[in-house]
Design a protein around this motif. Structure first.
Motif, PDB file in Angstrom:
ATOM      1  N   MET A   1     -15.559  -4.222  11.866  1.00 41.26           N
ATOM      2  CA  MET A   1     -15.431  -5.587  12.393  1.00 41.26           C
ATOM      3  C   MET A   1     -16.802  -6.267  12.409  1.00 41.26           C
ATOM      4  N   GLU A   2     -16.834  -7.495  11.898  1.00 38.69           N
ATOM      5  CA  GLU A   2     -18.073  -8.266  11.972  1.00 38.69           C
ATOM      6  C   GLU A   2     -18.203  -8.843  13.375  1.00 38.69           C
ATOM      7  N   ALA A   3     -19.307  -8.552  14.035  1.00 39.69           N
ATOM      8  CA  ALA A   3     -19.514  -9.048  15.402  1.00 39.69           C
ATOM      9  C   ALA A   3     -20.995  -9.028  15.727  1.00 39.69           C
ATOM     10  N   LEU A   4     -21.391  -9.889  16.622  1.00 39.71           N
ATOM     11  CA  LEU A   4     -22.760  -9.927  17.139  1.00 39.71           C
ATOM     12  C   LEU A   4     -22.683  -9.837  18.652  1.00 39.71           C
ATOM     13  N   ALA A   5     -23.620  -9.097  19.265  1.00 34.43           N
ATOM     14  CA  ALA A   5     -23.589  -8.914  20.717  1.00 34.43           C
ATOM     15  C   ALA A   5     -24.995  -8.902  21.296  1.00 34.43           C
ATOM     16  N   VAL A   6     -25.095  -9.359  22.536  1.00 30.21           N
ATOM     17  CA  VAL A   6     -26.357  -9.363  23.288  1.00 30.21           C
ATOM     18  C   VAL A   6     -26.034  -9.052  24.745  1.00 30.21           C
ATOM     19  N   THR A   7     -26.936  -8.343  25.402  1.00 29.33           N
ATOM     20  CA  THR A   7     -26.812  -8.097  26.844  1.00 29.33           C
ATOM     21  C   THR A   7     -28.084  -8.572  27.534  1.00 29.33           C
ATOM     22  N   ALA A   8     -27.919  -9.203  28.686  1.00 31.61           N
ATOM     23  CA  ALA A   8     -29.067  -9.678  29.456  1.00 31.61           C
ATOM     24  C   ALA A   8     -28.844  -9.439  30.938  1.00 31.61           C
ATOM     25  N   VAL A   9     -29.939  -9.312  31.658  1.00 30.19           N
ATOM     26  CA  VAL A   9     -29.889  -9.261  33.118  1.00 30.19           C
ATOM     27  C   VAL A   9     -30.534 -10.527  33.664  1.00 30.19           C
ATOM     28  N   ALA A  10     -30.057 -10.959  34.826  1.00 29.62           N
ATOM     29  CA  ALA A  10     -30.622 -12.138  35.487  1.00 29.62           C
ATOM     30  C   ALA A  10     -30.745 -11.843  36.971  1.00 29.62           C
ATOM     31  N   PRO A  11     -31.723 -12.470  37.618  1.00 29.02           N
ATOM     32  CA  PRO A  11     -32.020 -12.147  39.005  1.00 29.02           C
ATOM     33  C   PRO A  11     -31.273 -13.013  40.011  1.00 29.02           C
ATOM     34  N   VAL A  12     -31.235 -12.490  41.214  1.00 31.19           N
ATOM     35  CA  VAL A  12     -30.846 -13.274  42.387  1.00 31.19           C
ATOM     36  C   VAL A  12     -32.038 -14.126  42.800  1.00 31.19           C
ATOM     37  N   ASN A  13     -31.782 -15.325  43.280  1.00 29.35           N
ATOM     38  CA  ASN A  13     -32.847 -16.098  43.920  1.00 29.35           C
ATOM     39  C   ASN A  13     -32.393 -16.445  45.336  1.00 29.35           C
ATOM     40  N   ILE A  14     -33.320 -16.434  46.258  1.00 23.61           N
ATOM     41  CA  ILE A  14     -33.014 -16.757  47.651  1.00 23.61           C
ATOM     42  C   ILE A  14     -33.805 -17.997  48.041  1.00 23.61           C
ATOM     43  N   ALA A  15     -33.093 -19.063  48.381  1.00 22.46           N
ATOM     44  CA  ALA A  15     -33.745 -20.337  48.675  1.00 22.46           C
ATOM     45  C   ALA A  15     -34.502 -20.276  49.998  1.00 22.46           C
ATOM     46  N   VAL A  16     -35.670 -20.878  49.989  1.00 19.27           N
ATOM     47  CA  VAL A  16     -36.440 -21.048  51.225  1.00 19.27           C
ATOM     48  C   VAL A  16     -36.380 -22.505  51.701  1.00 19.27           C
ATOM     49  N   THR A 372     -29.051  -1.944  27.244  1.00 20.86           N
ATOM     50  CA  THR A 372     -27.784  -1.472  27.804  1.00 20.86           C
ATOM     51  C   THR A 372     -26.656  -2.443  27.459  1.00 20.86           C
ATOM     52  N   SER A 373     -25.466  -1.913  27.152  1.00 12.97           N
ATOM     53  CA  SER A 373     -24.310  -2.760  26.883  1.00 12.97           C
ATOM     54  C   SER A 373     -23.164  -2.402  27.816  1.00 12.97           C
ATOM     55  N   LEU A 374     -22.410  -3.417  28.216  1.00 12.51           N
ATOM     56  CA  LEU A 374     -21.217  -3.199  29.023  1.00 12.51           C
ATOM     57  C   LEU A 374     -19.969  -3.032  28.162  1.00 12.51           C
ATOM     58  N   PHE A 375     -20.117  -3.149  26.846  1.00 13.67           N
ATOM     59  CA  PHE A 375     -18.998  -2.921  25.944  1.00 13.67           C
ATOM     60  C   PHE A 375     -18.839  -1.427  25.674  1.00 13.67           C
ATOM     61  N   ALA A 376     -17.613  -0.982  25.619  1.00 11.66           N
ATOM     62  CA  ALA A 376     -17.335   0.416  25.303  1.00 11.66           C
ATOM     63  C   ALA A 376     -17.759   0.722  23.868  1.00 11.66           C
ATOM     64  N   PRO A 377     -18.122   1.963  23.585  1.00 11.90           N
ATOM     65  CA  PRO A 377     -18.466   2.323  22.198  1.00 11.90           C
ATOM     66  C   PRO A 377     -17.295   2.030  21.251  1.00 11.90           C
ATOM     67  N   GLY A 378     -17.621   1.667  20.017  1.00  7.85           N
ATOM     68  CA  GLY A 378     -16.583   1.347  19.045  1.00  7.85           C
ATOM     69  C   GLY A 378     -16.536  -0.138  18.756  1.00  7.85           C
ATOM     70  N   ASP A 379     -15.457  -0.570  18.124  1.00 16.56           N
ATOM     71  CA  ASP A 379     -15.370  -1.964  17.684  1.00 16.56           C
ATOM     72  C   ASP A 379     -14.274  -2.760  18.395  1.00 16.56           C
ATOM     73  N   LYS A 380     -13.837  -2.282  19.574  1.00 19.11           N
ATOM     74  CA  LYS A 380     -12.783  -3.008  20.291  1.00 19.11           C
ATOM     75  C   LYS A 380     -13.356  -4.052  21.250  1.00 19.11           C
ATOM     76  N   PHE A 381     -14.626  -3.903  21.624  1.00 16.52           N
ATOM     77  CA  PHE A 381     -15.306  -4.853  22.511  1.00 16.52           C
ATOM     78  C   PHE A 381     -14.526  -5.096  23.807  1.00 16.52           C
ATOM     79  N   ALA A 386     -16.132   4.112  33.469  1.00 17.32           N
ATOM     80  CA  ALA A 386     -17.094   4.901  34.242  1.00 17.32           C
ATOM     81  C   ALA A 386     -17.470   6.186  33.510  1.00 17.32           C
ATOM     82  N   THR A 387     -16.518   6.802  32.840  1.00 19.94           N
ATOM     83  CA  THR A 387     -16.803   8.066  32.151  1.00 19.94           C
ATOM     84  C   THR A 387     -17.612   7.874  30.881  1.00 19.94           C
ATOM     85  N   GLN A 388     -17.636   6.643  30.349  1.00 17.61           N
ATOM     86  CA  GLN A 388     -18.383   6.373  29.116  1.00 17.61           C
ATOM     87  C   GLN A 388     -19.833   5.975  29.390  1.00 17.61           C
ATOM     88  N   ARG A 389     -20.166   5.722  30.636  1.00 18.97           N
ATOM     89  CA  ARG A 389     -21.524   5.257  30.955  1.00 18.97           C
ATOM     90  C   ARG A 389     -22.530   6.401  30.850  1.00 18.97           C
TER      91      ARG A 389
END
Length: 389
Positions: A1-16, A372-381, A386-389
């Protein structure tokens, strides 16, 4: 399967300096500007994996393992804004793949309670917008991306930056000048620390959006806040951050938190986000500062009962030692002795019963792409199990 993927993390911000009130609900345009501290993604974060493929038949979105309805959602609104930006690139360069026409799959997870007053939506939308912008190879800076994230969640605009961040309310009706900007980077004042006191992990009784509009429509105190007091505090807080003046930073943070909850209480019907444990935390902080003869500790509360305490790294041992009797022992980040024998705050029992968890953190950077990716291994996306992590 033709596909493109990216994973990113983003922070919490706490307003003052708090954002509370919308002048345009659909565009998430605030009635006042705000300032926040970005916390480290090592401690609190949203992680989002996105993938596009010409073989996908529909857009799909999983949040914390649950499939969500994307139709008419703010999430798909953000996606479609970014698709339009990608389409402009494709129109200018016919050799580019038509990613803007491909369906998308999104998996997002938080490592903290969603909708419990811990800015979960801010981190989530920032991760979504940042990851798609990287997938689409968009030439948009963080301020430009903050406009897109703001459509999903107002405070998410601030999570596109690390360090100390201002979200400018702006004046334009279309919201083009309602953007986030950096006040100071992490490196400017790196010894800022935060202790999140989890008092309730449950969903708040009044949503932020519902609460804001109730306040705007009914609070007699609110006009003075957003027209006069917040603009003055914005300038004062920026000065305090640039001068690394913790005493001024702390006093402004506490005063603004108090006034935010005062206008909530002044709304009709009143909005009651704080509980008895929250109020005991407030009393503890003032007792601590009085005991040590200096303003070394600050509290702030967003739309919920959970407290965030700010202090400097050099005062962490003092803060944690005085709180040690009421904190979950396994969560204290380093070994500290009990507080001084003369430190006798009279509501420690209430704090011990009411504080269920803690997160120790520090000022941190903005979003970043991760392997790190949250997609399971393979091409099903589909989501990884939990057992695959």
């Amino acid at each position: 399967m033709e596909a493109l993927a990216v994973t990113a993390v983003a922070p919490v911000n706490i307003a003052v300096i708090k954002y509370w009130g919308k002048r345009n609900v659909e565009l998430n345009l605030p009635t006042n500007s705000s300032i926040s501290v970005t916390l480290s993604t090592d401690d609190l974060r949203a992680i989002t994996s996105v993938a596009v493929s010409p073989q996908f038949s529909e857009d799909l979105f999983w949040l914390n393992g649950e499939l969500q309805n994307l139709i008419g959602s703010k999430h798909i609104n953000c996606v479609n804004i970014l698709r339009k930006e990608r389409a402009l690139l494709e129109a200018a360069d016919p050799g580019l793949k038509k990613l803007s026409n491909w369906k998308i799959r999104i998996i997002s997870e938080n490592n903290f309670p969603t909708a419990a007053g811990l800015a979960s939506s801010a981190a989530g939308y920032a991760a979504l917008v940042f990851s798609i912008s990287k997938l689409f190879e968009l030439d948009l800076n963080q301020t430009e991306l903050s406009k897109v994230a703001r459509v999903g969640s107002g405070s998410s605009s601030r999570s596109l930056f690390g360090g100390y961040v201002a979200w400018q309310a702006g004046n334009l009706e279309n919201g083009d000048d309602s953007v986030a900007v950096e006040v100071a980077p992490v490196s400017h004042w790196p010894n800022m620390r935060a202790l999140v006191l989890v008092i309730s992990a449950g969903k708040k009784s009044v949503s932020s959006t519902g609460g804001m509009q109730r306040t705007v429509g009914t609070s007699t105190l609110f006009p003075a806040r957003h027209l006069k007091i917040v603009p003055e505090r914005m300038s004062q807080m920026e000065d305090a951050i640039r001068a690394k003046d913790f005493g001024s930073f702390a006093k402004l943070t506490m005063c603004d938190s108090n006034q935010f909850h005062a206008v909530c209480l002044d709304s009709y019907p009143p909005i009651l986000y704080l509980n008895d444990t929250s109020r005991a935390v407030i009393s503890f902080v003032h007792y601590f500062n009085e005991y040590y003869g200096a303003v070394k500790l600050a509290y702030t509360f967003d739309a919920g009962p959970n407290a965030v305490l700010y202090f400097l790294e050099e005062d962490s041992a003092q803060v944690l030692s005085c709180l040690k009797p009421v904190l979950p022992a396994a969560k204290i980040p380093f070994e500290v002795d009990e507080g001084p024998s003369g430190f006798c705050f009279d509501a420690m029992d209430m704090l011990k019963i009411g504080i269920t968890d803690i997160v120790y953190s520090r000022v941190g950077p903005g979003p970043e792409v991760v392997e790190t990716s949250l997609f399971a291994p393979g091409d099903k996306f589909v989501p990884i199990t939990a057992t695959q992590r």
